[in-house]
Design an enzyme around this catalytic site. Sequence first.
Site, PDB file in Angstrom:
ATOM      1  NE  ARG A 153      -3.598  -2.284   3.008  1.00 38.84           N
ATOM      2  CZ  ARG A 153      -3.254  -3.260   3.525  1.00 38.84           C
ATOM      3  NH1 ARG A 153      -2.226  -3.615   4.173  1.00 38.84           N
ATOM      4  NH2 ARG A 153      -4.261  -4.298   3.745  1.00 38.84           N
ATOM      5  CE  LYS A 177      -6.344  -0.992   5.047  1.00 36.31           C
ATOM      6  NZ  LYS A 177      -7.513  -1.298   4.489  1.00 36.31           N
ATOM      7  CG  HIS A 248      -4.839  -0.146  -3.317  1.00 40.29           C
ATOM      8  ND1 HIS A 248      -4.239  -0.051  -1.996  1.00 40.29           N
ATOM      9  CD2 HIS A 248      -5.725  -1.073  -3.097  1.00 40.29           C
ATOM     10  CE1 HIS A 248      -4.814  -0.911  -1.223  1.00 40.29           C
ATOM     11  NE2 HIS A 248      -5.725  -1.549  -1.733  1.00 40.29           N
ATOM     12  NE  ARG A 251      -2.864  -4.105  -0.940  1.00 34.52           N
ATOM     13  CZ  ARG A 251      -2.491  -4.938   0.134  1.00 34.52           C
ATOM     14  NH1 ARG A 251      -1.135  -4.891   0.212  1.00 34.52           N
ATOM     15  NH2 ARG A 251      -3.170  -5.596   0.990  1.00 34.52           N
ATOM     16  CG  HIS A 274      -5.998  -9.065   2.488  1.00 37.68           C
ATOM     17  ND1 HIS A 274      -6.179  -9.674   1.259  1.00 37.68           N
ATOM     18  CD2 HIS A 274      -5.617  -7.941   2.393  1.00 37.68           C
ATOM     19  CE1 HIS A 274      -6.178  -8.733   0.257  1.00 37.68           C
ATOM     20  NE2 HIS A 274      -5.791  -7.628   0.860  1.00 37.68           N
ATOM     21  CE1 TYR A 283      -6.600  -8.372  -5.958  1.00 34.82           C
ATOM     22  CE2 TYR A 283      -6.566  -9.294  -3.693  1.00 34.82           C
ATOM     23  CZ  TYR A 283      -6.197  -8.195  -4.534  1.00 34.82           C
ATOM     24  OH  TYR A 283      -6.155  -6.874  -4.145  1.00 34.82           O
TER      25      TYR A 283
END
Length: 303
Positions: A153, A177, A248, A251, A274, A283
């Site tokens: 990111r 995150k 992104h 990414r 994630h 995906y």
Amino acid sequence: MNIQGDTWAGALESTLRSLATEKNHSVNTQITNRLLLEAFARWAIDKKLPNPAAVTIDHVHEYLAMERERGLAPSSLKGSIVALRHLFSFLRKEGFVSIDLSQDLELPKVGLRIPRTLSEKDVMQLLSIEFPQTEEGVRNRAIVELLYGAGLRASELVDLRLTSFLPEERLLRVLGKGRKERIVPLGSAAIGALEEYLQKGRPRLLGPRRCDFLFLKRGGRPLSRFSINHLLLQLARKAGLRRGIHPHLLRHSFATHLLHRGADLRSLQLMLGHADLATTQIYTHVEIDRLRAVHRQFHPRGQ
């Protein structure tokens, strides 16, 4: 906790402070929650509701109906509801309101958004442009190689430190995150570009200053996310790509190309950082779309 619930400002600050510390929300999530809750508070004040204790579930439904009528997308409406859930759940726990209004707020169904990606050919076209052998040039090549080579990111890229790169192990230590750390392997192209930047670019950009951020602009100050976005737009034009690119997008391309070449979802989840495998599964829909296109193109009755 000392909650100043007699005012909207006090209630919001206490809630947001709690979310930042207890929920470990990222900076972006904190900003989003603040904007959404401040919008609701302004509406409530206009309705002569002096503080959250004066709000009823009918008020909340009225506000959300107004948001729907002005054309708010389901995903944006979902964000507002989540923020309100946080607010009233926290205030009920702290004893400022008697009823947790969030119990009656249902999240709207949000359709699956298939991420746009670059083809492998487009990525190679981007990476094959001539980067000048200047401090900024070698830095910019390293940035693009890392965004695509590690699926970062923009916020993760600008937050990298010198100690994030582990050259002996050929790894990158990334804070994602919620400040959760993950380790991402690096390929030869990314390592080569990064080492060239560390040798030829960063020392000159740093100058006499001291800074442990990995990517710098002239004067030794760290780059911003805005700088990264602006850089990629310039490089896309230079590469002759028809559409602009953003971090992104690289990414998404990183993840999709790995999946195309046989990567399993669990490994992809770890590399992307994630928390939930369901997030990574988006995906697989990209892969299914590719398979449909192959079937249409090559099967004798695919049309």
